[in-house]
Design a protein around this motif. Sequence first.
Motif, PDB file in Angstrom:
ATOM      1  N   THR A  43       7.297 -14.018   6.430  1.00  0.00           N
ATOM      2  CA  THR A  43       6.902 -12.647   6.122  1.00  0.00           C
ATOM      3  C   THR A  43       6.478 -12.526   4.660  1.00  0.00           C
ATOM      4  O   THR A  43       6.741 -13.403   3.839  1.00  0.00           O
ATOM      5  N   ASP A  44       5.816 -11.406   4.342  1.00  0.00           N
ATOM      6  CA  ASP A  44       5.511 -11.102   2.948  1.00  0.00           C
ATOM      7  C   ASP A  44       6.807 -11.064   2.137  1.00  0.00           C
ATOM      8  O   ASP A  44       7.852 -10.625   2.628  1.00  0.00           O
ATOM      9  N   ALA A  45       6.736 -11.542   0.909  1.00  0.00           N
ATOM     10  CA  ALA A  45       7.908 -11.516   0.028  1.00  0.00           C
ATOM     11  C   ALA A  45       8.007 -10.136  -0.620  1.00  0.00           C
ATOM     12  O   ALA A  45       7.082  -9.681  -1.300  1.00  0.00           O
ATOM     13  N   ALA A  46       9.135  -9.465  -0.411  1.00  0.00           N
ATOM     14  CA  ALA A  46       9.375  -8.129  -0.959  1.00  0.00           C
ATOM     15  C   ALA A  46      10.229  -8.237  -2.215  1.00  0.00           C
ATOM     16  O   ALA A  46      11.010  -9.178  -2.379  1.00  0.00           O
ATOM     17  N   ILE A  47      10.117  -7.253  -3.088  1.00  0.00           N
ATOM     18  CA  ILE A  47      10.871  -7.285  -4.334  1.00  0.00           C
ATOM     19  C   ILE A  47      12.276  -6.733  -4.120  1.00  0.00           C
ATOM     20  O   ILE A  47      12.477  -5.758  -3.377  1.00  0.00           O
ATOM     21  N   LEU A  48      13.244  -7.380  -4.775  1.00  0.00           N
ATOM     22  CA  LEU A  48      14.637  -6.945  -4.696  1.00  0.00           C
ATOM     23  C   LEU A  48      15.177  -6.561  -6.067  1.00  0.00           C
ATOM     24  O   LEU A  48      15.807  -5.511  -6.225  1.00  0.00           O
ATOM     25  N   LEU A  49      14.945  -7.400  -7.073  1.00  0.00           N
ATOM     26  CA  LEU A  49      15.434  -7.147  -8.431  1.00  0.00           C
ATOM     27  C   LEU A  49      14.274  -7.252  -9.406  1.00  0.00           C
ATOM     28  O   LEU A  49      13.460  -8.177  -9.316  1.00  0.00           O
ATOM     29  N   PHE A  50      14.226  -6.311 -10.356  1.00  0.00           N
ATOM     30  CA  PHE A  50      13.157  -6.306 -11.347  1.00  0.00           C
ATOM     31  C   PHE A  50      13.777  -6.264 -12.742  1.00  0.00           C
ATOM     32  O   PHE A  50      14.613  -5.407 -13.028  1.00  0.00           O
ATOM     33  N   PRO A  51      13.400  -7.189 -13.639  1.00  0.00           N
ATOM     34  CA  PRO A  51      13.971  -7.200 -14.986  1.00  0.00           C
ATOM     35  C   PRO A  51      13.351  -6.117 -15.853  1.00  0.00           C
ATOM     36  O   PRO A  51      12.127  -5.983 -15.924  1.00  0.00           O
ATOM     37  N   ALA A  52      14.198  -5.336 -16.493  1.00  0.00           N
ATOM     38  CA  ALA A  52      13.731  -4.269 -17.375  1.00  0.00           C
ATOM     39  C   ALA A  52      14.422  -4.399 -18.724  1.00  0.00           C
ATOM     40  O   ALA A  52      15.617  -4.707 -18.798  1.00  0.00           O
ATOM     41  N   ARG A  53      13.677  -4.170 -19.795  1.00  0.00           N
ATOM     42  CA  ARG A  53      14.260  -4.206 -21.129  1.00  0.00           C
ATOM     43  C   ARG A  53      15.363  -3.159 -21.246  1.00  0.00           C
ATOM     44  O   ARG A  53      15.225  -2.036 -20.768  1.00  0.00           O
ATOM     45  N   SER A  54      16.460  -3.560 -21.885  1.00  0.00           N
ATOM     46  CA  SER A  54      17.587  -2.656 -22.080  1.00  0.00           C
ATOM     47  C   SER A  54      17.860  -2.498 -23.567  1.00  0.00           C
ATOM     48  O   SER A  54      17.776  -3.471 -24.327  1.00  0.00           O
ATOM     49  N   ARG A  79       0.828  -1.215   0.000  1.00  0.00           N
ATOM     50  CA  ARG A  79       0.000   0.000   0.000  1.00  0.00           C
ATOM     51  C   ARG A  79       0.860   1.262   0.000  1.00  0.00           C
ATOM     52  O   ARG A  79       0.532   2.244  -0.677  1.00  0.00           O
ATOM     53  N   HIS A  80       1.970   1.278   0.739  1.00  0.00           N
ATOM     54  CA  HIS A  80       2.720   2.519   0.932  1.00  0.00           C
ATOM     55  C   HIS A  80       3.725   2.805  -0.180  1.00  0.00           C
ATOM     56  O   HIS A  80       4.075   3.961  -0.414  1.00  0.00           O
ATOM     57  N   THR A  81       4.208   1.759  -0.866  1.00  0.00           N
ATOM     58  CA  THR A  81       5.192   1.964  -1.931  1.00  0.00           C
ATOM     59  C   THR A  81       4.622   1.720  -3.325  1.00  0.00           C
ATOM     60  O   THR A  81       5.145   2.247  -4.307  1.00  0.00           O
ATOM     61  N   GLY A  82       3.585   0.890  -3.417  1.00  0.00           N
ATOM     62  CA  GLY A  82       3.087   0.476  -4.718  1.00  0.00           C
ATOM     63  C   GLY A  82       3.948  -0.582  -5.373  1.00  0.00           C
ATOM     64  O   GLY A  82       3.712  -0.953  -6.524  1.00  0.00           O
ATOM     65  N   TRP A  83       4.956  -1.102  -4.648  1.00  0.00           N
ATOM     66  CA  TRP A  83       5.841  -2.124  -5.209  1.00  0.00           C
ATOM     67  C   TRP A  83       5.165  -3.494  -5.146  1.00  0.00           C
ATOM     68  O   TRP A  83       4.430  -3.793  -4.196  1.00  0.00           O
ATOM     69  N   PRO A  84       5.407  -4.354  -6.138  1.00  0.00           N
ATOM     70  CA  PRO A  84       4.846  -5.709  -6.102  1.00  0.00           C
ATOM     71  C   PRO A  84       5.363  -6.500  -4.905  1.00  0.00           C
ATOM     72  O   PRO A  84       6.496  -6.295  -4.441  1.00  0.00           O
ATOM     73  N   MET A  85       4.531  -7.410  -4.406  1.00  0.00           N
ATOM     74  CA  MET A  85       4.899  -8.275  -3.289  1.00  0.00           C
ATOM     75  C   MET A  85       4.072  -9.539  -3.366  1.00  0.00           C
ATOM     76  O   MET A  85       3.174  -9.661  -4.208  1.00  0.00           O
ATOM     77  N   VAL A  86       4.387 -10.506  -2.496  1.00  0.00           N
ATOM     78  CA  VAL A  86       3.594 -11.735  -2.375  1.00  0.00           C
ATOM     79  C   VAL A  86       3.278 -11.916  -0.897  1.00  0.00           C
ATOM     80  O   VAL A  86       4.186 -11.905  -0.055  1.00  0.00           O
ATOM     81  N   GLN A  87       2.018 -12.072  -0.572  1.00  0.00           N
ATOM     82  CA  GLN A  87       1.618 -12.172   0.826  1.00  0.00           C
ATOM     83  C   GLN A  87       2.242 -13.400   1.494  1.00  0.00           C
ATOM     84  O   GLN A  87       2.368 -14.469   0.890  1.00  0.00           O
ATOM     85  N   GLY A  88       2.626 -13.220   2.751  1.00  0.00           N
ATOM     86  CA  GLY A  88       3.281 -14.289   3.489  1.00  0.00           C
ATOM     87  C   GLY A  88       2.440 -15.541   3.616  1.00  0.00           C
ATOM     88  O   GLY A  88       2.968 -16.655   3.646  1.00  0.00           O
ATOM     89  N   SER A  89       1.110 -15.383   3.672  1.00  0.00           N
ATOM     90  CA  SER A  89       0.246 -16.559   3.780  1.00  0.00           C
ATOM     91  C   SER A  89       0.387 -17.451   2.555  1.00  0.00           C
ATOM     92  O   SER A  89       0.365 -18.686   2.663  1.00  0.00           O
TER      93      SER A  89
END
Length: 309
Positions: A98-109, A34-44
Amino acid sequence: MSDNAMLLLQALTALHPGAGTSVGAIDMPVQRERHTGWPMVQGSGIKGVLRAAYRDHLKRANGDSYSLEAADSEATTRAIFGPPSASAGDHGGALAVTDAAILLFPARSAAGVFALVTCPLALERLNSALEMAGMEPACKPLSISPDCAGRAPGDSPSRPALAIGQGANARVILEDLVFTPEGAPDLVDLATWLEKHGLVGIASRLVLVSDDAFGYLVKFATTVETRVKLNYDTKTVANGALFVEELLPPQTVLYSVLLAEEPHDGGKSQLKRAGLVPEVSAAIGSANALQIGGDETIGKGWCRAGVAR
């Protein structure tokens, strides 16, 4: 060594951790903080995947005659993840996920095909999660200028050049964003830490951008697919069966903290706190990959998993 651990997930296929339906342009978006808008996966969801992997691990160890229902009722399964839902009031599981947080995101180069992008805030949050688990940081704190893209120096056949041009005219183009290259040698530490724990092919593509640029990419550079259901007789789209789905691209890297407590089962399993993570790690290691999120039957959600301790 800490009794806790970090679960690292590298998407091998597109990943849909669904957030349910939406009234926006995307009918089925991915889960986002909610606060960052970054993708995540709920811990459940992650915990359910780990429980399923552990059941499969027990079944492989005990043979085909051993049922998944029996595995779900094993004393060790109940101690780690909690009893099956029918008897959930007996006691809770000893493993917190815990919820899975994003660390690396693939972007077209524009050069080198694609980059694996991170930012100072993502790295700060990773180190904070490691501290919570009683573990050493993965890398030193890093910073980057707003219009720059940093990566560890040195290009070779195994390290694709991501910059176009040379000297003052060099540019790094990720999706529709243009950056000025900036050296960031400490990214080597992060790459080494990730590859040490089973995530391969990382070092050659790591790029550090600003927090704002990272937030833009993870919001607007996800995969969006339009899907339909056909009418069997006419082979046309069934009424109301056209929908748009959002997915995280292959190579996305997320992490979740595994926190161990002493089991609450009164000693029935004979497991101790120190034995929880090794049990789960053995189950993860015996699986070829973990399936997370929706669309399993069309090949989505398969992830390489590693456990850092």
